[in-house]
Design a protein around this motif. Structure first.
Motif, mmCIF file in Angstrom:
data_model
loop_
_atom_site.group_PDB
_atom_site.id
_atom_site.type_symbol
_atom_site.label_atom_id
_atom_site.label_comp_id
_atom_site.label_asym_id
_atom_site.label_seq_id
_atom_site.Cartn_x
_atom_site.Cartn_y
_atom_site.Cartn_z
ATOM 1 N N ALA A 233 12.894 60.991 6.025
ATOM 2 C CA ALA A 233 13.242 61.162 4.618
ATOM 3 C C ALA A 233 14.388 60.228 4.229
ATOM 4 O O ALA A 233 14.365 59.614 3.152
ATOM 5 N N ALA A 234 15.391 60.104 5.104
ATOM 6 C CA ALA A 234 16.533 59.241 4.807
ATOM 7 C C ALA A 234 16.114 57.775 4.748
ATOM 8 O O ALA A 234 16.624 57.007 3.917
ATOM 9 N N GLU A 235 15.160 57.382 5.591
ATOM 10 C CA GLU A 235 14.702 55.988 5.628
ATOM 11 C C GLU A 235 13.529 55.741 4.676
ATOM 12 O O GLU A 235 13.029 54.618 4.598
ATOM 13 N N ARG A 236 13.072 56.794 3.998
ATOM 14 C CA ARG A 236 11.934 56.699 3.077
ATOM 15 C C ARG A 236 10.690 56.176 3.796
ATOM 16 O O ARG A 236 9.966 55.307 3.292
ATOM 17 N N GLN A 237 10.441 56.740 4.960
ATOM 18 C CA GLN A 237 9.261 56.401 5.739
ATOM 19 C C GLN A 237 8.555 57.681 6.199
ATOM 20 O O GLN A 237 8.454 57.947 7.397
ATOM 21 N N PRO A 238 8.080 58.488 5.269
ATOM 22 C CA PRO A 238 7.437 59.750 5.647
ATOM 23 C C PRO A 238 6.173 59.506 6.480
ATOM 24 O O PRO A 238 5.340 58.662 6.146
#
Length: 372
Positions: A188-193
Motif C-alpha cells: 500500500a505504501a509503495e502503491r503496488q497492490p
C-alpha cells in the motif's frame, strides 16, 4: 655485466623517459583496476539482494534495467508454489531508502509472517509482526545494533513512526542491515497492490534444482531465475551494460597506452641505433636483442603496475567515503586485482615496444653505421 643488470642499467640511464612511460602505464592500470573493483562491489551488493534468505534460487522479472524494478504478480507467485518440486516460496516486495548519512541505502522488505521460513528469517529477539499490524516492524540485527535499538523501541523512518517488535537474522549482511514489515502494508505504501519484487524458492529434497529452474522459466517466459553471480546479468541489464563499458574502457586504456609507449620506445630505438649495431656485431642473436628491448619495457611496465595499483587503492577508498556510495561500494581486494593490473601493464608495454624491438633485432651493423 650480466644480462639482468644490463636491463636495469638501461632503464635507469633513461630514468626520465622510463618514468614518463611508467606514468602512462600507471594511469591505464589505475583506470582498469578501479573500474574492476567498483564493478565487483556493485555486483556483490546487488547479488546480496537476490541472495537475502536461504532459498535455492530467486525469481525476478526478465529484462529489467534494475532488479529492484522487477514486478511479479501475486498470481505468478501462486503458480510457482504449485509447480511440482517446489517445497516453498516467498514473494517479497523490496525497496531501498535513505535512513541517514551513514546508511544512504537502507533495505526495506515487505514479507508475510508465514513466509519467514522460506525467506530464511530467524528471529533472535522479540516476535514476528502480524500481517494486519501496519506500525510493527522487524529490524535486522545489524540495523538495530548501530543506533542501539531494542524490542519495543520506536523507530522513525522518513517521518513514519514504527515500533520494533523483533530483531531478525538472515545470514546476509545487506539483509541484516535492513528492516521487514507486513507485505500488505508495504504494498500500500509503495502503491503496488498484489505485486512483489522477487520470489525466493526452495526446492523439495531430492529435486534437481537446475531442472526446476528450467521448468519454471519455460512455464513463465516473463520470469528469470538467478542462483549464482554469473546468472545475475540475466535479471539486471544495467550490470551487463556496466560490464560492457568496463571491458571497452580496458581495451581503450591498453590501446592508448600502447600508442604512447610505442612513440617513446621508438624514439629510444632511434637514439640507440649504434648500440644495437654493436651488439649485433659482437655476436648477439636477434632473439637476445629482442628480449633485451622487451625486458626493459617489462621492467617499466611492472613499475607502472605497482604505482597504478597503489593509486587505485587510494581512489577506491576516497570513492567509498563519498556520500552517494556509502554502504553501496564495499571494496574487496582479491588476487584478480593484481592479475588485472599485471596483464594491463604487460599488455600495454608489449604492444607498444614490440615494433621497435623487432626493428632493433633485425638491425645490421652496416645499417646502424649508415645512420650515424
Amino acid at each position: 655485466m650480466s644480462f639482468v643488470r644490463l636491463i636495469l642499467r638501461n632503464v635507469a640511464v633513461r630514468r626520465l623517459r622510463s618514468a614518463l612511460t611508467a606514468v602512462v602505464v600507471a594511469i591505464g592500470v589505475l583506470t582498469v583496476v578501479t573500474l574492476g573493483i567498483v564493478l565487483s562491489s556493485i555486483r556483490t551488493s546487488a547479488l546480496a539482494v537476490l541472495q537475502t534468505g536461504r532459498a535455492d534460487f530467486t525469481v525476478s522479472q526478465k529484462g529489467v534495467a534494475d532488479v529492484l524494478n522487477s514486478n511479479i504478480d501475486a498470481s505468478d507467485v501462486a503458480g510457482i508454489r504449485r509447480l511440482p518440486g517446489v517445497a516453498d516460496n516467498a514473494g517479497a516486495l523490496i525497496a531501498t531508502t535513505r535512513l541517514n548519512r551513514e546508511n544512504p541505502i537502507f533495505l526495506q522488505v515487505g514479507l508475510r509472517p508465514e513466509d519467514f521460513g522460506a525467506f530464511g528469517v530467524t528471529l533472535v529477539a522479540g516476535q514476528a509482526y502480524a500481517e494486519d499490524s501496519p506500525h510493527d516492524v522487524l529490524l535486522g540485527w545489524r540495523a538495530a545494533r548501530n543506533p542501539g535499538l531494542h524490542v519495543g523501541d520506536a523507530f522513525d523512518l522518513a517521518g513514519d513512526h514504527q515500533r520494533v517488535v523483533g530483531i531478525f537474522s538472515t545470514g546476509q549482511a545487506l539483509g541484516d542491515a535492513g528492516m521487514m514489515l507486513p507485505l500488505s502494508t508495504f504494498q500500500a505504501a509503495e502503491r503496488q497492490p498484489g505485486e512483489v519484487t522477487l520470489v525466493f524458492v526452495r526446492a523439495a529434497p531430492g529435486v534437481d534444482v537446475q531442472a526446476l529452474r528450467t521448468t519454471l522459466e519455460r512455464n513463465n517466459p516473463q520470469l528469470v531465475t538467478v542462483r549464482t553471480a554469473s546468472d545475475f546479468g540475466r535479471a539486471d541489464r544495467s550490470l551487463q551494460l556496466i560490464e560492457a563499458a568496463a571491458k571497452g574502457t580496458t581495451l581503450l586504456a591498453v590501446l592508448i597506452g600502447a600508442v604512447i609507449v610505442l612513440s617513446t620506445t621508438l624514439m629510444t630505438y632511434l637514439e640507440r641505433l649504434r648500440e644495437f649495431g654493436v651488439l649485433s656485431a659482437i655476436g648477439w642473436s636477434r632473439l637476445r636483442v629482442l628480449t633485451l628491448v622487451l625486458a626493459e619495457a617489462g621492467v617499466v611496465g611492472l613499475v607502472g603496475a605497482a604505482v597504478g595499483v597503489g593509486l587505485s587503492f587510494i581512489v577506491t577508498l576516497l570513492l567509498q567515503r563519498t556520500p552517494d556510495l556509502v554502504g553501496v561500494l564495499q571494496v574487496h581486494y582479491t588476487t584478480d586485482v593484481f592479475w588485472r593490473a599485471l596483464i594491463t601493464a604487460l599488455g600495454t608495454v608489449t604492444l607498444g615496444a614490440l615494433y621497435p624491438a623487432v626493428r632493433a633485432a633485425r638491425l645490421s651493423p652496416l645499417e646502424a653505421l649508415r645512420h650515424e
